[in-house]
Design a protein around this motif. Structure first.
Motif, PDB file in Angstrom:
ATOM      1  N   ALA A   1      49.471  66.306  64.953  1.00 53.15           N
ATOM      2  CA  ALA A   1      48.066  66.684  64.851  1.00 53.15           C
ATOM      3  C   ALA A   1      47.969  68.014  64.110  1.00 53.15           C
ATOM      4  O   ALA A   1      48.600  68.986  64.497  1.00 53.15           O
ATOM      5  CB  ALA A   1      47.469  66.820  66.243  1.00 53.15           C
TER       6      ALA A   1
ATOM      7  N   THR B   1      45.609  71.058  62.854  1.00 55.34           N
ATOM      8  CA  THR B   1      44.300  71.675  63.100  1.00 55.34           C
ATOM      9  C   THR B   1      44.159  72.922  62.255  1.00 55.34           C
ATOM     10  O   THR B   1      45.141  73.434  61.725  1.00 55.34           O
ATOM     11  CB  THR B   1      44.149  72.064  64.584  1.00 55.34           C
ATOM     12  N   TYR B   2      42.962  73.400  62.144  1.00 53.92           N
ATOM     13  CA  TYR B   2      42.726  74.650  61.424  1.00 53.92           C
ATOM     14  C   TYR B   2      41.561  75.389  62.058  1.00 53.92           C
ATOM     15  O   TYR B   2      40.792  74.785  62.823  1.00 53.92           O
ATOM     16  CB  TYR B   2      42.455  74.367  59.939  1.00 53.92           C
ATOM     17  N   LYS B   3      41.469  76.674  61.724  1.00 53.45           N
ATOM     18  CA  LYS B   3      40.349  77.457  62.240  1.00 53.45           C
ATOM     19  C   LYS B   3      39.264  77.481  61.188  1.00 53.45           C
ATOM     20  O   LYS B   3      39.513  77.852  60.038  1.00 53.45           O
ATOM     21  CB  LYS B   3      40.799  78.890  62.536  1.00 53.45           C
TER      22      LYS B   3
ATOM     23  N   ILE C   1      38.826  75.950  66.431  1.00 49.81           N
ATOM     24  CA  ILE C   1      39.934  75.084  66.013  1.00 49.81           C
ATOM     25  C   ILE C   1      39.410  73.653  65.875  1.00 49.81           C
ATOM     26  O   ILE C   1      38.797  73.111  66.812  1.00 49.81           O
ATOM     27  CB  ILE C   1      41.093  75.155  67.026  1.00 49.81           C
ATOM     28  N   GLU C   2      39.640  73.092  64.700  1.00 46.27           N
ATOM     29  CA  GLU C   2      39.171  71.728  64.446  1.00 46.27           C
ATOM     30  C   GLU C   2      40.305  70.887  63.877  1.00 46.27           C
ATOM     31  O   GLU C   2      41.175  71.414  63.192  1.00 46.27           O
ATOM     32  CB  GLU C   2      38.023  71.761  63.431  1.00 46.27           C
ATOM     33  N   PRO C   3      40.300  69.588  64.160  1.00 44.41           N
ATOM     34  CA  PRO C   3      41.344  68.745  63.566  1.00 44.41           C
ATOM     35  C   PRO C   3      41.126  68.598  62.061  1.00 44.41           C
ATOM     36  O   PRO C   3      39.980  68.587  61.588  1.00 44.41           O
ATOM     37  CB  PRO C   3      41.165  67.404  64.280  1.00 44.41           C
ATOM     38  N   MET C   4      42.198  68.516  61.331  1.00 43.64           N
ATOM     39  CA  MET C   4      42.086  68.418  59.878  1.00 43.64           C
ATOM     40  C   MET C   4      42.438  66.996  59.448  1.00 43.64           C
ATOM     41  O   MET C   4      43.414  66.415  59.949  1.00 43.64           O
ATOM     42  CB  MET C   4      43.076  69.397  59.250  1.00 43.64           C
TER      43      MET C   4
ATOM     44  N   SER D   1      48.804  73.470  67.415  1.00 47.70           N
ATOM     45  CA  SER D   1      48.201  72.175  67.698  1.00 47.70           C
ATOM     46  C   SER D   1      49.097  71.386  68.638  1.00 47.70           C
ATOM     47  O   SER D   1      50.303  71.554  68.660  1.00 47.70           O
ATOM     48  CB  SER D   1      48.013  71.415  66.397  1.00 47.70           C
TER      49      SER D   1
END
Lengths: 303, 448
Positions: free
Chosen positions: A115, A117-119, A125-128, B74
């Motif tokens: 998984a 993620t990024y800020k 924090i969101e999934p990319m 993550s």
């Protein structure tokens, strides 16, 4: 006397002279190579000296506990923390921030377990979204990686392709294809704990101490900038102009503050800075010379 | 009374309880995660578990580079991911492990105007050490053939990226070798060598002159005069003296200068029978400080007053050390604080904490960026080279005073050089014809 004074002075003299010759030798020459090694010895000695420090720390705190000192609880916490952190690091090894994944030979790797993620701009924090995957060997789809052969053993570099502001970018992920002995999982436990201690305990505590500076700067400035004398008044006025030149409100009041502030820093301040630096450099050179020639012996104890 | 004691110890016990609870829960959580990672073999529904069942384990941190944002930690998703589009199998080249090639040398040097003989550079595989044939060479600047690299012009100085091309599984790959085109070290540093030799001669002559009995005037340094006053104040108040040597190890000249001053301070504290606390950031500094203080107490005729436990190692960590020292200040309430040595961002934290307990504070550092903090927050501050001059000022021995005079002569020479440079620069602006002589002047003193 020979071991306490003469021998250290001789070692100091030879190391000092050798370092000077090494500094002025061309790169690649034998002397220069050994000169660089000498610098590494310094790090090695310092690493061993760490044991001395730890030994002293343990001894001092154990003595306090045994003497029923009023701070014995803190001593106990210190010893427990020291041993726990050292154990995590010594058993688990150095934690690498590189993303590393493992799989057994003959299996397929489910890429959805990685998984990413990024800020975002709001620091959430969101999934990319991963557009596609590629690998330096084997075959890969959006969800699965298949090694080239069923008995393939080795390290595969996977690339996750994603879009950022309409630009294609990649993230590298290492996949180790091999059978993992159970003890490695055991070691991972300690490795992760070591990282945990650093990330979530030591770093926040360091930041806390560092952030105290903001308040201390304010209180020190309050005392220092009182216009008690002519010099103090100059200091106050200069500091006020520099401060206004460095903050947006200053340039809103008068755009000239930025230029004056920059001039003070790059001309007046720089002149003072260079003078102090040159003086310190001459002082340091003289001190080094005295040490190399054995004229300064106070650091060995006594005169 | 007992109630008071209970009140005092309650927060400590509570803290210990919280800490134990934290360790217990953290260990339990980690153990759980690890157990799942190692032994998830059952028919779990999550994709992570399914992957684990297939023999794959994962470390959870991933670094994201690029403009998209900061890297974030993550975790593998706990639930099954949304159905993905039908997988497209992308056929890749047959599985051949890439060669791990190393060069016989990573960085090469030539002087301007020279050509580089490329035949001396070889490639080999890292494990078997088999030689790898170099098919061709390329470079980001200059001209290159299979045997020789020639810089773009005879005066070219800089870094060139050379690429050795080789075949790996039918594909051409390249290995980068860094080429530095520049003057050799001795040529570059010759002016430094001359300056150091001149400085050494001046200092040695000054020492010789001082040893022959000539008296030299030393200007008054307020901070050093105040050392006796500060120790005396501590003695009167019955409080200890705190001495910090800074962050650096014994390899730093500032620390050695500080240790020399510590020798004097320890002699005074021994004479006055005042407790001297020396928390250390480096274990080697701790050992040296112990030796120095012990000798000073012996010389003062007070060996019994020496307490090795007062000179202790705290930690190598910058802010860990700061919190340790602040704790000592708040508990022991020293009446005199000495901060002499190499200090960084922590300088103001010490100085303000010391100020809050009402201690007289004497600081000194050659670190330019920290001097303003010490000037603002301490009673006395040794600026720059005053730290190195301190031992001479305090001891007044001919060899030390001679060194000080030598330093002053050297500084005078530097001032003259700077003034000549300023005059020439100004004249060159007024009369551009003089710029060539200015160029010569600059070239003598410019080093890389």
């Amino acid at each position: 006397m020979f071991l306490r004074k003469t021998l250290p002075l001789l070692i100091c003299f030879f190391c000092g002279v050798f370092a000077i010759i090494g500094f002025f030798s061309a790169e690649g020459t034998t002397i220069n190579t050994y000169y660089e090694k000498l610098a590494k010895w310094n790090s090695i000695i310092a690493a061993f000296a760490m044991l001395l420090g730890v030994g002293n720390l343990l001894r001092v705190n154990f003595v306090k506990i045994s003497r029923n000192h009023q701070d014995k609880v803190y001593c106990a916490i210190l010893i427990v923390s020291l041993i726990a952190t050292a154990s995590f690091g010594l058993i688990g090894g150095v934690y690498s921030s590189k993303p590393v994944y493992y799989m057994a030979p003959g299996q397929n790797f489910d890429l959805s377990t990685i998984a990413v993620t990024y800020k975002n701009e709001n620091r959430k924090i969101e999934p990319m979204k991963i557009e596609s995957w590629s690998a330096d060997t084997g075959s890969v789809s959006l969800n699965t990686y298949t090694p080239p052969t069923s008995d393939f053993n080795g390290v595969v570099v996977l690339w996750a392709d994603y879009m950022n502001k309409n630009e294609a970018k990649k993230i590298k992920v290492e996949l180790h294809v091999r059978k993992r002995p159970a003890y490695e999982g055991f070691l991972d436990f300690f490795k992760n704990k070591c990282a945990y201690v650093f990330e979530y305990m030591i770093k926040p505590m360091q930041s806390t101490m560092f952030s105290l500076l903001a308040f201390f700067v304010a209180s020190a400035a309050f005392r220092a900038f009182r216009a008690k004398s002519f010099e103090a008044t100059i200091l106050l006025v200069t500091a006020f102009i520099v401060m206004l030149g460095r903050v947006p409100i200053g340039t809103s009041i008068w755009p000239g503050f930025a230029g004056i502030s920059e001039w003070i820093l790059s001309t007046v301040n720089m002149a003072g800075s260079r003078a102090i630096t040159l003086g310190a450099a001459v002082g340091a050179t003289a001190a080094c010379l005295k040490i190399i020639l054995g004229l300064e012996t106070r650091y060995l104890g006594g005169e | 009374m007992s109630f008071q004691i209970k009140l005092k110890t309650f927060p400590i016990k509570f803290l210990v309880f919280l800490l134990s609870l934290f360790f217990f829960l953290a260990s339990l959580a980690a153990l759980n995660a690890q157990t799942a990672e190692i032994s998830a073999q059952g028919p779990e529904s999550s994709s992570a578990a399914a992957a684990l069942a297939a023999g794959q384990t994962a470390e959870t941190k991933i670094e994201i580079s690029g403009e998209i944002g900061e890297p974030a930690v993550s975790q593998p998703p706990a639930t099954v991911a949304a159905p993905a589009p039908a997988p497209e199998q992308v056929p890749l080249p047959p599985a051949v492990k890439p060669l791990n090639v190393t060069a016989s040398i990573d960085t090469v040097f030539i002087t301007p105007g020279q050509t580089l003989d490329l035949s001396s550079i070889t490639l080999s595989t890292q494990i078997s050490k088999d030689a790898v044939k170099i098919e061709s060479w390329s470079a980001d600047t200059g001209s290159v053939n299979i045997n020789t690299y020639t810089p773009p012009d005879a005066n070219f100085k800089g870094i060139v990226a050379l690429y050795a091309h080789y075949m790996d599984g039918g594909v051409i790959k390249k290995k980068e070798i860094e080429l530095k085109v520049r003057k050799n070290y001795l040529e570059e540093r010759l002016i430094v060598l001359y300056m150091a030799l001149i400085l050494a001669v001046i200092i040695l002559l000054s020492i010789n002159s001082a040893l022959s009995g000539k008296n030299y005037f030393i200007r008054r340094i307020g901070g050093l005069n105040a050392i006796d006053e500060a120790i005396g104040r501590s003695t009167e108040m019955g409080k200890p003296v705190l001495y910090l040597t800074g962050l650096s190890d014994m390899s730093s000249i500032s620390t050695i200068a500080s240790i020399s001053i510590l020798s004097y301070v320890a002699t005074k504290t021994a004479e006055y029978e005042t407790s001297l606390l020396v928390p250390c950031c480096r274990s080697l500094v701790m050992n040296t400080a112990r030796e120095v203080v012990k000798e000073s107490y012996l010389e003062a005729g007070k060996p019994d007053a020496y307490n090795a436990e007062n000179i202790k190692y705290i930690t190598d960590d910058q802010f860990g050390f700061v919190s340790g020292v602040d704790g000592i200040m708040m508990r022991e309430k020293p009446a005199a604080n000495f901060y002499l040595g190499h200090f960084m961002a922590e300088s103001l934290i010490y100085a303000e904490t010391g100020n809050s307990i009402g201690a007289i504070q004497i600081a000194g550092t050659s670190e330019f960026s920290q001097i303003p903090f010490f000037v603002a927050a301490c009673d006395y501050c040794l600026i720059g080279e005053e730290l190195f001059a301190a031992s001479a000022y305090l001891s007044r021995k001919p060899k030390d005073v001679g060194t000080l005079r030598g330093q002053d002569i050297a500084k005078l020479a530097i001032m003259v050089i700077v003034i000549i440079g300023v005059v020439l620069e100004t004249l060159a602006v007024i009369n551009p014809g003089l710029s060539s002589s200015l160029g010569m002047y600059k070239s003598v003193f410019q080093t890389k």
